[in-house]
Design an enzyme around this catalytic site. Structure first.
Site, PDB file in Angstrom:
ATOM      1  N   ARG A  72       0.819  -1.229   0.000  1.00 51.15           N
ATOM      2  CA  ARG A  72       0.000   0.000   0.000  1.00 51.15           C
ATOM      3  C   ARG A  72       0.852   1.277   0.000  1.00 51.15           C
ATOM      4  NH1 ARG A  72      -3.556  -3.252  -0.800  1.00 51.15           N
ATOM      5  NH2 ARG A  72      -5.699  -3.100  -0.006  1.00 51.15           N
ATOM      6  N   SER A 108     -10.899   0.269   3.108  1.00 48.57           N
ATOM      7  CA  SER A 108     -10.108   0.114   4.334  1.00 48.57           C
ATOM      8  C   SER A 108      -9.659   1.482   4.821  1.00 48.57           C
ATOM      9  CB  SER A 108      -8.857  -0.718   4.078  1.00 48.57           C
ATOM     10  OG  SER A 108      -9.186  -1.979   3.597  1.00 48.57           O
ATOM     11  N   GLU A 135      -4.855   4.450   6.102  1.00 50.76           N
ATOM     12  CA  GLU A 135      -4.583   4.304   4.667  1.00 50.76           C
ATOM     13  C   GLU A 135      -5.145   5.522   3.919  1.00 50.76           C
ATOM     14  OE1 GLU A 135      -5.358   0.311   2.774  1.00 50.76           O
ATOM     15  OE2 GLU A 135      -6.530   1.556   1.432  1.00 50.76           O
TER      16      GLU A 135
HETATM   17  N1  EPU Z   1     -11.213  -9.881  10.121  1.00 52.33           N
HETATM   18  C1  EPU Z   1     -11.898  -9.913  11.325  1.00 52.33           C
HETATM   19  N2  EPU Z   1     -12.828  -8.948  11.588  1.00 52.33           N
HETATM   20  C2  EPU Z   1     -13.116  -7.974  10.685  1.00 52.33           C
HETATM   21  C3  EPU Z   1     -12.431  -7.947   9.465  1.00 52.33           C
HETATM   22  C4  EPU Z   1     -11.469  -8.900   9.193  1.00 52.33           C
HETATM   23  O1  EPU Z   1     -11.682 -10.782  12.145  1.00 52.33           O
HETATM   24  O2  EPU Z   1     -13.985  -7.143  10.981  1.00 52.33           O
HETATM   25  C5  EPU Z   1     -10.214 -10.936   9.856  1.00 52.33           C
HETATM   26  C6  EPU Z   1     -10.865 -12.166   9.244  1.00 52.33           C
HETATM   27  O3  EPU Z   1     -10.256 -13.295   9.781  1.00 52.33           O
HETATM   28  C7  EPU Z   1     -10.496 -12.047   7.774  1.00 52.33           C
HETATM   29  C8  EPU Z   1      -9.146 -11.360   7.831  1.00 52.33           C
HETATM   30  O4  EPU Z   1      -9.254 -10.475   8.955  1.00 52.33           O
HETATM   31  O5  EPU Z   1     -10.400 -13.302   7.182  1.00 52.33           O
HETATM   32  C9  EPU Z   1      -8.803 -10.572   6.607  1.00 52.33           C
HETATM   33  O6  EPU Z   1      -9.911  -9.749   6.221  1.00 52.33           O
HETATM   34  P1  EPU Z   1     -10.157  -9.392   4.656  1.00 52.33           P
HETATM   35  O7  EPU Z   1     -10.069 -10.618   3.827  1.00 52.33           O
HETATM   36  O8  EPU Z   1     -11.382  -8.567   4.565  1.00 52.33           O
HETATM   37  O9  EPU Z   1      -8.884  -8.577   4.255  1.00 52.33           O
HETATM   38  P2  EPU Z   1      -8.208  -7.328   4.945  1.00 52.33           P
HETATM   39  O10 EPU Z   1      -6.795  -7.701   5.158  1.00 52.33           O
HETATM   40  O11 EPU Z   1      -8.996  -6.851   6.097  1.00 52.33           O
HETATM   41  C10 EPU Z   1      -7.364  -6.354   2.682  1.00 52.33           C
HETATM   42  C11 EPU Z   1      -7.399  -5.022   1.990  1.00 52.33           C
HETATM   43  C12 EPU Z   1      -8.742  -4.782   1.318  1.00 52.33           C
HETATM   44  C13 EPU Z   1      -8.989  -5.931   0.338  1.00 52.33           C
HETATM   45  C14 EPU Z   1      -8.970  -7.247   1.127  1.00 52.33           C
HETATM   46  C15 EPU Z   1      -9.176  -8.453   0.258  1.00 52.33           C
HETATM   47  C16 EPU Z   1      -5.895  -3.647   3.315  1.00 52.33           C
HETATM   48  C17 EPU Z   1      -5.755  -2.503   4.253  1.00 52.33           C
HETATM   49  N3  EPU Z   1      -7.129  -3.970   2.953  1.00 52.33           N
HETATM   50  O12 EPU Z   1      -8.294  -6.244   3.768  1.00 52.33           O
HETATM   51  O13 EPU Z   1      -8.633  -3.595   0.565  1.00 52.33           O
HETATM   52  O14 EPU Z   1     -10.235  -5.781  -0.319  1.00 52.33           O
HETATM   53  O15 EPU Z   1      -7.686  -7.383   1.778  1.00 52.33           O
HETATM   54  O16 EPU Z   1      -8.037  -8.757  -0.445  1.00 52.33           O
HETATM   55  O17 EPU Z   1      -4.883  -4.222   2.894  1.00 52.33           O
HETATM   56  C18 EPU Z   1      -9.064  -1.268   0.529  1.00 52.33           C
HETATM   57  O18 EPU Z   1      -7.849  -1.114   0.440  1.00 52.33           O
HETATM   58  O19 EPU Z   1      -9.869  -0.292   0.531  1.00 52.33           O
HETATM   59  C19 EPU Z   1      -9.592  -2.611   0.678  1.00 52.33           C
HETATM   60  C20 EPU Z   1     -10.879  -2.847   0.875  1.00 52.33           C
END
Ligand code: EPU
Length: 336
Positions: free
Chosen positions: A162, A236, A332
């Site tokens: 990022r 995010s 972010e």
């Molecule tokens: N999780 C929780 N509670 C929550 C959210 C997430 O426990 O409320 C845990 C879950 O275990 C989940 C894991 O965190 O499996 C990862 O969550 P998610 O797959 O939604 O991915 P993320 O790491 O939270 C990142 C990106 C997103 C992107 C997703 C999918 C960042 C900051 N965010 O989120 O990007 O869509 O992966 O690849 O890296 C964005 O940048 O605006 C964005 C939405």
């Protein structure tokens, strides 16, 4: 080129917060940037927006907002390589579908990420196992310090999670006006990340096409993330923090279920959404601000929130995660 004064910004930020810009200029052609340079606009306060999907206006902007709206997508194929050049003002998801419709693999896992092509290298966008830095070939940018155009190679962009030089070392200096992507006709598809495989199985798809993946990713995003056209948000709000494995091991003693992704032998990335949820924020509402019920990493505007109110909630989230886990979340989203 028209300079608009006291422009209302509600339609130009996906949080949908109200603020005004003292001056607002919509750039349709890169040559207009030279006119702005010659008029001395870049010597005063300015900020560049694309789709407004990564910015929070916490007050009126006492300077010039420059919106990049140039258009156009072209490609050529050389052997098994596909080179696609898109104007910075194109909507990112339109570029994804330009590729999907032509069966060009490489962008489908990043379907439906909000924002524009010009913003894609700035914060090295990524989702579902794909990252911009793996597909970007070059980008052409305008240097607001010298008034010259410069082409950056992938390496010169200094990409990391990022992040790029456009966000760190050279923040605010360059305006990305076109991006060239290099894709490969025979690239293999990546379905292993997150819920993609499970969703494909649910649809009885065993040999997914590029289009199947783009559709499945779009479906997962719609299910999990609020649609900014109806609920103000910027995806995010925080980055997933990278912490030392020694700290992770300590945290695991109290919370063995902590969600993390190993980075290298010393560091791991922790799911910020999980940390925030553990602090009791998921689904919580404070006045007009809410933490999204399906993904605690997303802060939403219920309708009438001000940018300052959203910012305040983000401060409270940072404090509670710091107190509980000794991890300092970084935003972010750009705060103005
Ligand atoms: N999780 C929780 N509670 C929550 C959210 C997430 O426990 O409320 C845990 C879950 O275990 C989940 C894991 O965190 O499996 C990862 O969550 P998610 O797959 O939604 O991915 P993320 O790491 O939270 C990142 C990106 C997103 C992107 C997703 C999918 C960042 C900051 N965010 O989120 O990007 O869509 O992966 O690849 O890296 C964005 O940048 O605006 C964005 C939405």
């Amino acid at each position: 080129m028209e300079i608009q004064h006291n422009k209302l910004l509600r339609d130009y930020n996906t949080f949908g917060v109200q603020a005004t810009a003292r001056e607002f200029i919509d750039i349709k052609d890169e040559k207009q940037l030279l006119d702005l340079y010659n008029a001395g606009i870049f010597q005063k306060k300015f900020f560049v927006i694309g789709g407004g999907s990564n910015v929070l206006f916490t007050q009126d902007f006492d300077g010039t907002i420059i919106k990049i709206s140039n258009k156009g997508i072209q490609h050529f194929i050389e052997g098994s390589n596909i080179f696609i050049t898109a104007a910075g003002g194109e909507i990112w998801n339109d570029l994804v579908w330009y590729c999907v419709d032509r069966s060009f693999p490489g962008l489908e896992n990043m379907a439906l990420i909000p924002g524009t092509v010009g913003a894609s290298p700035i914060q090295n966008i990524g989702a579902y196992g794909a990252e911009l830095m793996n597909v970007m070939y070059t980008c052409r940018a305008f240097d607001t310090l010298t008034g010259q155009f410069k082409t950056f190679s992938n390496q010169e962009c200094g990409f990391s999670y990022r992040d790029s030089i456009f966000k760190s070392k050279c923040a605010g200096r360059y305006i990305v006006i076109t991006v060239t992507y290099k894709l490969h006709l025979n690239a293999s598809l990546n379905t292993s990340y997150g819920a993609i495989d499970a969703e494909l199985a649910k649809r009885n798809i065993t040999q997914p096409t590029i289009k199947d993946i783009a559709q499945v990713v779009s479906h997962i995003r719609v299910e999990k993330l609020p649609d900014p056209s109806t609920i103000g948000n910027a995806g995010s709000f925080f980055k997933n923090p990278i912490i030392l494995n020694t700290q992770l091991e300590q945290l695991k003693l109290d919370c063995p279920e902590i969600v993390f992704f190993p980075i290298d032998e010393h560091n791991s990335k922790v799911a910020a959404g999980w940390l925030i949820e553990q602090c009791g924020w998921k689904g919580k509402e404070i006045g007009e601000v809410a933490v999204w019920k399906n993904q605690a990493l997303v802060i939403t505007n219920k309708g009438m929130a001000t940018g300052a109110e959203i910012f305040l909630v983000s401060e409270q989230i940072i404090t509670s995660v710091l107190n509980k886990f000794n991890i300092k979340l970084e935003r972010e989203v750009n705060i103005l």
